[in-house]
Design an enzyme around this catalytic site. Sequence first.
Site, PDB file in Angstrom:
ATOM      1  N   ASP A  90       1.148  -1.158   0.005  1.00  0.00           N
ATOM      2  CA  ASP A  90      -0.220  -0.112   0.321  1.00  0.00           C
ATOM      3  C   ASP A  90       0.957   1.351   0.027  1.00  0.00           C
ATOM      4  OD1 ASP A  90      -1.328   1.626   0.442  1.00  0.00           O
ATOM      5  OD2 ASP A  90      -2.859   1.100   2.018  1.00  0.00           O
ATOM      6  N   ASN A 117       1.997   4.742 -11.207  1.00  0.00           N
ATOM      7  CA  ASN A 117       0.343   4.700 -11.647  1.00  0.00           C
ATOM      8  C   ASN A 117       0.249   4.176 -11.096  1.00  0.00           C
ATOM      9  OD1 ASN A 117      -0.855   3.672 -14.330  1.00  0.00           O
ATOM     10  ND2 ASN A 117      -0.635   2.253 -12.651  1.00  0.00           N
ATOM     11  N   TYR A 182     -10.365  13.525  -6.768  1.00  0.00           N
ATOM     12  CA  TYR A 182      -9.390  13.141  -7.928  1.00  0.00           C
ATOM     13  C   TYR A 182      -8.903  14.178  -8.509  1.00  0.00           C
ATOM     14  CZ  TYR A 182      -8.021  10.626 -12.081  1.00  0.00           C
ATOM     15  OH  TYR A 182      -7.707   9.141 -13.109  1.00  0.00           O
ATOM     16  N   LYS A 186      -4.840  15.315  -8.558  1.00  0.00           N
ATOM     17  CA  LYS A 186      -3.956  15.042  -9.533  1.00  0.00           C
ATOM     18  C   LYS A 186      -3.371  16.041  -9.881  1.00  0.00           C
ATOM     19  CE  LYS A 186      -4.868  10.602 -11.063  1.00  0.00           C
ATOM     20  NZ  LYS A 186      -3.427  10.246 -11.577  1.00  0.00           N
TER      21      LYS A 186
END
Length: 337
Positions: A90, A117, A182, A186
């Site tokens: 993790d 990724n 998200y 990002k």
Amino acid sequence: MKLSRYILGGAAVGGLITAGLLRRQKQHLELQGRVVLVTGATRGLGLVMARQLASKGARVAICGRDDDELKEASKQLSQLTPDFLSIKCDITHKKEVHDLIASIRQKWGEVEILINNAGIIQVGPMENMREKDYQQALKVHFWGPFNLVQEVLPAMKAKRAGRIVNIASINGKVSFPHLLPYTVSKFALAGFSEGITAELSRYNILVTSVYPGLMQTGSPRNIDVKAQHHKEYAWFKISDSIPGLSMSAEKAAAKIINAMQYGRKVLNVGLPAKLAVAIEGLAPGLNGSIFGLANKLLPDPKETGAKVYKGYESESALTQSALTEKTEEAEEKNNQL
């Protein structure tokens, strides 16, 4: 006189192009025998990249959190190469990241190429998102890559060589509605990635920041969905399948690997991503106006919409129709089921 200027100008342009090509060739990295770590590589884009890297002769280490997914990914990689490692980790836990890098070092030596990724996606209106959604997204998309970079940097600096690839998203450049945790995370990764690109160049460590648009990785079934989850899932999964709007995972992976090999600093993957970046540069604010109109077409918030559903719990006749064939094909290929 004018002719001589044109000749001189042409020669200067030609010289710049030639210098650029020579520099690009000098930076090119052969993958045979290289030690590569790909995070979040038990399924989706990460697994596709791992397969392609293995086929090019790299020693590929993958990590993920799920034992069954690790076993299936290992089965696929074992058909391509004996030189792979599959390790449970993790990346949001520093100790696990430290142990991951130590295991790779013990087997093959230092990580030469790091591909960050691993990711999660939360879909729903901002009214139904909670602080913990933002915290979790930041843990995975910012703190995870941060932890990994900190672990591999000492050896890369000592060797004065290394490649780091950070898979951000076009949502790290422009903010599409109903993806706010998200997007925030990002943007954080994008800032970190482009910052270390500048700071690590003195050590000959080349960093590539990647901004993909939609890709047919098969990932929608594993996203987190809130509020009117059937409707939210429908727009997301259908968008993920539309040719032209989304790109095959195989094509995207090949572009990312190529960009890393040549030391490209920035890669925008897919025409929609390139258009969004171009619009933002030419007409700041226009994307916000366009996405504001798009938001009016998306499902409304739900008063009791804080509950999280997985994508596969949000299927409907629409999401299992001919409209989503590309995504469902990718689910089969890329260990999403």
